[in-house]
Scaffold this motif. Structure first.
Motif, PDB file in Angstrom:
ATOM      1  N   ASP A  63     -34.073 -45.417  63.082  1.00  0.00           N
ATOM      2  CA  ASP A  63     -33.038 -45.028  62.112  1.00  0.00           C
ATOM      3  C   ASP A  63     -31.831 -45.954  62.226  1.00  0.00           C
ATOM      4  OD1 ASP A  63     -31.694 -43.244  60.196  1.00  0.00           O
ATOM      5  OD2 ASP A  63     -30.481 -42.632  61.903  1.00  0.00           O
TER       6      ASP A  63
ATOM      7  N   THR B 122     -30.915 -28.147  56.959  1.00  0.00           N
ATOM      8  CA  THR B 122     -31.448 -29.500  56.794  1.00  0.00           C
ATOM      9  C   THR B 122     -32.701 -29.411  55.923  1.00  0.00           C
ATOM     10  OG1 THR B 122     -32.817 -29.303  58.773  1.00  0.00           O
ATOM     11  CG2 THR B 122     -30.618 -30.269  59.054  1.00  0.00           C
TER      12      THR B 122
ATOM     13  N   ALA C  43     -35.900 -32.122  53.970  1.00  0.00           N
ATOM     14  CA  ALA C  43     -36.443 -33.458  53.704  1.00  0.00           C
ATOM     15  C   ALA C  43     -36.306 -33.818  52.230  1.00  0.00           C
ATOM     16  CB  ALA C  43     -37.907 -33.524  54.133  1.00  0.00           C
TER      17      ALA C  43
ATOM     18  N   ILE D 172     -32.962 -37.448  55.508  1.00  0.00           N
ATOM     19  CA  ILE D 172     -33.034 -38.749  56.182  1.00  0.00           C
ATOM     20  C   ILE D 172     -33.950 -39.652  55.363  1.00  0.00           C
ATOM     21  CG2 ILE D 172     -33.891 -39.951  58.249  1.00  0.00           C
ATOM     22  CD1 ILE D 172     -33.283 -37.267  59.777  1.00  0.00           C
TER      23      ILE D 172
ATOM     24  N   ASN E 209     -41.146 -39.013  53.395  1.00  0.00           N
ATOM     25  CA  ASN E 209     -40.187 -38.117  54.057  1.00  0.00           C
ATOM     26  C   ASN E 209     -40.906 -37.008  54.827  1.00  0.00           C
ATOM     27  OD1 ASN E 209     -41.019 -36.719  51.858  1.00  0.00           O
ATOM     28  ND2 ASN E 209     -39.005 -35.946  51.287  1.00  0.00           N
TER      29      ASN E 209
ATOM     30  N   ALA F 158     -36.512 -35.591  63.318  1.00  0.00           N
ATOM     31  CA  ALA F 158     -35.386 -35.328  62.409  1.00  0.00           C
ATOM     32  C   ALA F 158     -34.183 -34.790  63.177  1.00  0.00           C
ATOM     33  CB  ALA F 158     -35.815 -34.341  61.322  1.00  0.00           C
TER      34      ALA F 158
ATOM     35  N   TYR G 104     -30.576 -36.728  63.309  1.00  0.00           N
ATOM     36  CA  TYR G 104     -29.358 -36.094  62.803  1.00  0.00           C
ATOM     37  C   TYR G 104     -28.298 -35.994  63.906  1.00  0.00           C
ATOM     38  CZ  TYR G 104     -30.967 -34.498  58.167  1.00  0.00           C
ATOM     39  OH  TYR G 104     -31.393 -34.421  56.863  1.00  0.00           O
TER      40      TYR G 104
END
Lengths: 187, 187
Positions: free
Chosen positions: A181, B112, B114, B161, B168, B175, B179
């Motif tokens: 990322d 959150t 995707a 993201i 995704n 994830a 984050y």
């Protein structure tokens, strides 16, 4: 946007154990899934799983085949697409040679470590290097991380991931996801 | 540096299955390890594992106990320290109430996803919100992600993201790690 020249390698030998001795580690199949999914998300060209042990290589190939050619891929085509990125190699040198042959370009190797090393580079510096006409392999260690004898063969070492606390024991799955990322989306 | 007011919640009900139906999911024990290790790395105050199923809650507690009170913690004190962050709750509401009571402050909930949602916020915006005198819970879904009925109860939704490719399907472990890195280290 990546130039389509970034690879990932996950090393099972030589890595360290918690007593700071070099060992070979067993495969953790969830590593294959998580790092393949992160790799495809961030445009990685190939994900090499490196193990010199035949039974572990067989296990890796069985997992890959289940998801790419077997029933797994029918049930979950997204997982199929991710696991198609995986290649199994006996040694890191074999992986580097295979990339060299495939692309006919020099291969730059970048080790990762949870410990700060003198002269390690930032992900921003690595982003700039990716503009060069070369393939780049980001190298991750299982168990307690890459052995020095492997790190010493790499061209560069990336800065460790620091957080808010004095704790540097992320899983290799988390570390690979965060580095990718950072490299692709910038830091 | 965090104000020590960020929490993480991992939801096993209500989440979506791949056919876009709301379900309850089984525990994946590696989620507990990976997200606890990422949480402690990035200064998260507590990691709530949410499941209404008694057998799954028992399994979670057995894993936690093995690593915090049992032989696991002796073998690996770093893992002990990470898993001590975990708390098990039957519902998300229970978790929010427990944080509210503990800190005697309002609790802001951030889902959150995707998928891109109209009005979702950036991690940079969330960083600014963390300066407020409130506790904040970052909410993750297992299986194919949080059900709308839970997302609708949250105060904010974070941007998904994105990477280099049109894919995704990161693991929830990846994830959560990405984050937290973005929130703590900036993007």
């Amino acid at each position: 946007m990546l130039k389509n020249n970034l690879y990932v390698a996950l090393i099972h030998f030589p890595v360290m154990n918690k007593n700071d001795q070099p060992i070979g580690s067993a495969l953790t199949t969830i590593d294959l899934h998580d790092i393949a999914r992160a790799s495809i998300t961030f445009g990685v060209k190939g994900f090499y799983v490196i193990t010199p042990y035949e039974d572990q290589a067989t296990l890796a190939k069985q997992v890959i085949e289940h998801w790419t050619k077997g029933v797994g891929g029918k049930l979950n085509p997204f997982r199929k697409k991710a696991l198609e990125l995986i290649r199994v190699a006996a040694t890191f040198e074999d992986a580097v040679n295979s990339i060299k042959e495939e692309k006919n370009e020099p291969v730059v190797t970048i080790a990762t470590s949870a410990k700060k090393t003198v002269g390690s580079i930032t992900t921003e510096t690595l982003r700039l290097k990716l503009e060069n006409e070369a393939s780049h392999v980001l190298v991750f260690g299982t168990a307690w991380g890459l052995a020095d004898e492997l790190i010493d063969t790499c061209d560069f070492i990336l800065d460790p991931i620091y957080g808010d606390a004095d704790y540097n024991h992320l899983s290799v799955r988390s570390a690979a996801s965060i580095y990718l990322d950072r490299i692709i989306n910038g830091r």
